[in-house]
Design a protein around this motif. Structure first.
Motif, PDB file in Angstrom:
ATOM      1  N   ILE A  77      -3.008   5.200  -2.317  1.00 38.05           N
ATOM      2  CA  ILE A  77      -3.919   6.185  -1.744  1.00 38.05           C
ATOM      3  C   ILE A  77      -3.352   7.564  -2.042  1.00 38.05           C
ATOM      4  N   ALA A  78      -4.106   8.384  -2.761  1.00 37.20           N
ATOM      5  CA  ALA A  78      -3.662   9.729  -3.131  1.00 37.20           C
ATOM      6  C   ALA A  78      -4.469  10.737  -2.333  1.00 37.20           C
ATOM      7  N   ASP A  79      -3.820  11.395  -1.369  1.00 33.35           N
ATOM      8  CA  ASP A  79      -4.498  12.329  -0.476  1.00 33.35           C
ATOM      9  C   ASP A  79      -4.381  13.746  -1.028  1.00 33.35           C
ATOM     10  N   MET A 132       6.260  19.144  -1.479  1.00 32.72           N
ATOM     11  CA  MET A 132       7.417  19.864  -0.943  1.00 32.72           C
ATOM     12  C   MET A 132       7.643  19.539   0.521  1.00 32.72           C
ATOM     13  N   THR A 133       6.578  19.198   1.244  1.00 31.81           N
ATOM     14  CA  THR A 133       6.745  18.810   2.636  1.00 31.81           C
ATOM     15  C   THR A 133       6.906  17.295   2.791  1.00 31.81           C
ATOM     16  N   SER A 134       6.570  16.533   1.762  1.00 27.07           N
ATOM     17  CA  SER A 134       6.705  15.076   1.819  1.00 27.07           C
ATOM     18  C   SER A 134       8.090  14.622   1.383  1.00 27.07           C
ATOM     19  N   ILE A 163       0.869  -1.181   0.000  1.00 19.76           N
ATOM     20  CA  ILE A 163       0.000   0.000   0.000  1.00 19.76           C
ATOM     21  C   ILE A 163       0.902   1.227   0.000  1.00 19.76           C
ATOM     22  N   ALA A 164       0.753   2.072  -0.992  1.00 22.62           N
ATOM     23  CA  ALA A 164       1.567   3.281  -1.086  1.00 22.62           C
ATOM     24  C   ALA A 164       0.674   4.507  -0.984  1.00 22.62           C
ATOM     25  N   MET A 165       1.301   5.649  -0.672  1.00 25.12           N
ATOM     26  CA  MET A 165       0.506   6.874  -0.511  1.00 25.12           C
ATOM     27  C   MET A 165       1.184   8.037  -1.205  1.00 25.12           C
ATOM     28  N   VAL A 166       0.369   8.843  -1.878  1.00 27.27           N
ATOM     29  CA  VAL A 166       0.824  10.108  -2.457  1.00 27.27           C
ATOM     30  C   VAL A 166       0.227  11.209  -1.594  1.00 27.27           C
ATOM     31  N   PHE A 167       1.084  11.981  -0.924  1.00 24.56           N
ATOM     32  CA  PHE A 167       0.595  12.967   0.028  1.00 24.56           C
ATOM     33  C   PHE A 167       0.242  14.280  -0.660  1.00 24.56           C
ATOM     34  N   GLY A 196       6.206  22.360  -8.923  1.00 23.63           N
ATOM     35  CA  GLY A 196       5.230  21.619  -8.121  1.00 23.63           C
ATOM     36  C   GLY A 196       4.688  20.405  -8.846  1.00 23.63           C
ATOM     37  N   GLY A 197       4.386  20.574 -10.138  1.00 22.09           N
ATOM     38  CA  GLY A 197       3.872  19.447 -10.910  1.00 22.09           C
ATOM     39  C   GLY A 197       4.889  18.330 -11.039  1.00 22.09           C
ATOM     40  N   MET A 198       6.152  18.689 -11.234  1.00 22.60           N
ATOM     41  CA  MET A 198       7.204  17.674 -11.348  1.00 22.60           C
ATOM     42  C   MET A 198       7.427  16.960 -10.023  1.00 22.60           C
ATOM     43  N   ARG A 199       7.357  17.716  -8.914  1.00 29.80           N
ATOM     44  CA  ARG A 199       7.501  17.076  -7.596  1.00 29.80           C
ATOM     45  C   ARG A 199       6.373  16.074  -7.363  1.00 29.80           C
ATOM     46  N   GLN A 200       5.163  16.429  -7.777  1.00 34.08           N
ATOM     47  CA  GLN A 200       4.063  15.494  -7.594  1.00 34.08           C
ATOM     48  C   GLN A 200       4.243  14.263  -8.473  1.00 34.08           C
ATOM     49  N   ARG A 201       4.807  14.424  -9.656  1.00 31.56           N
ATOM     50  CA  ARG A 201       5.108  13.277 -10.506  1.00 31.56           C
ATOM     51  C   ARG A 201       6.164  12.383  -9.856  1.00 31.56           C
TER      52      ARG A 201
END
Length: 330
Positions: free
Chosen positions: A178-180, A101-103, A93-97, A158-163
């Protein structure tokens, strides 16, 4: 076949100076293998706390899972203990926070952060982990992945960090992501790109996805099923098409009316939900949405409505659901 994730009667409480807050109150929903499920609601509705409970990330104290079960592939995660859940978290189980930038650790390179989980959970060597990191960065649409591994989070948009966060989530070949609020800090164009990317990757890799968001509008195109939460409870749930076509809870209608829609005139005013979410320490009697609801009756203040079937696969917790559906345009 049993669902991949089955949350049953989950209750999560937090001890505060003002009293005990029941942030998640008897929440139940499931996620099938390869399915995309959305959990939607305002801030404070219990969405993120539910996700943290699944991953065993509720800090004790002040929080605790008071009751319920969280079954993953048939095994109750609440019985595993900290060491047992650690082997599942990040691996199966993985999570995208919410805010990358804080993750992401600002003092570690992207390559170091991406390869660490693979070496820990998959037992691969440094060279193999690095090769997979390059592959994953390319998979999520980041150019020059070899060079990006040497960079640090502040070098990326920001978009690249989320990728990068999505690539990290997929790095250990999980069964569930799980994408929060994965698009909260991004502009509208990038939001759509990220959601399209997550949907396409999960479909391609056979990974189940839970999208947690406050915006019911952005998941219309991506989710198979939707769970709407308010004040710690699921107040409506069903397949996305049925829920969007005939919402059966006033809160769901309010969420839909408060976001722009392409099927309305461009100059149509948005219709915000009146009032504010209730104080979780002192919830109103009966239905928690009653003080903000145009359909409320005396009965709504006497007891909490239970989820009941509106049509096949579509449930709502509202005493006035039939009247609401009659007044809604077909």
């Amino acid at each position: 076949m049993a669902a991949l994730l089955d949350i049953d009667g989950l209750v999560v409480e937090f001890a505060t100076g003002a009293g005990v807050v029941r942030a998640v109150n008897d929440v139940s929903f499931d996620v099938e293998r390869g399915e995309i499920v959305a959990v939607v609601g305002e801030s404070g509705s219990g969405k993120s706390v539910t996700a943290l409970a699944v991953l065993g990330l509720i800090d004790e104290p002040p929080g605790r899972v008071a009751s319920g079960a969280i079954r993953f592939d048939g095994e109750d995660l609440l019985t595993l203990g900290k060491e047992g859940i650690r082997h599942i978290r990040g691996r199966r189980i993985a999570m995208v926070f919410q805010e990358p930038m804080t993750s992401l650790n600002p003092v570690l390179s992207i390559g170091r952060q991406m390869t660490e989980a693979m070496r820990l959970h998959l037992g691969v060597g440094a060279r193999e982990a690095r090769a997979r990191a390059v592959e994953l960065l390319g998979l999520v649409g980041i150019s020059e992945p070899e060079r990006r591994l040497k960079q640090y989070p502040h070098h990326l948009s920001g978009g690249m960090r989320q990728r990068v966060m999505i690539a990290m989530a997929l790095s250990c070949k999980p069964e569930l992501v799980i994408a929060d609020e994965p698009t909260t800090a991004l502009d509208v164009t990038i939001q759509a790109q990220i959601l399209e990317l997550m949907r396409d990757l999960c479909r391609r890799l056979g990974v189940a996805l839970v999208i947690i968001t406050h915006n019911l509008g952005i998941v219309a195109r991506y989710a198979d099923r939707v769970n709407v939460m308010y004040a710690g409870r699921v107040v409506e749930k069903g397949d996305a098409r049925s829920l969007y076509r005939r919402p059966s809870h006033p809160y769901t209608v309010g969420l839909l009316n408060s976001v722009p829609r392409l099927d309305r005139p461009r100059d149509a005013a948005l219709d915000p939900i009146p009032g504010n979410p209730p104080d979780p320490v002192a919830l109103p009697s009966g239905c928690a949405f009653r003080p903000r609801c145009a359909f409320a009756t005396a009965r709504c203040g006497e007891s909490v409505p239970a989820l009941r079937t509106m049509e096949a696969g579509h449930l709502a917790a509202c005493f006035e659901a039939e009247r609401l559906r009659e007044e809604m345009p077909a």
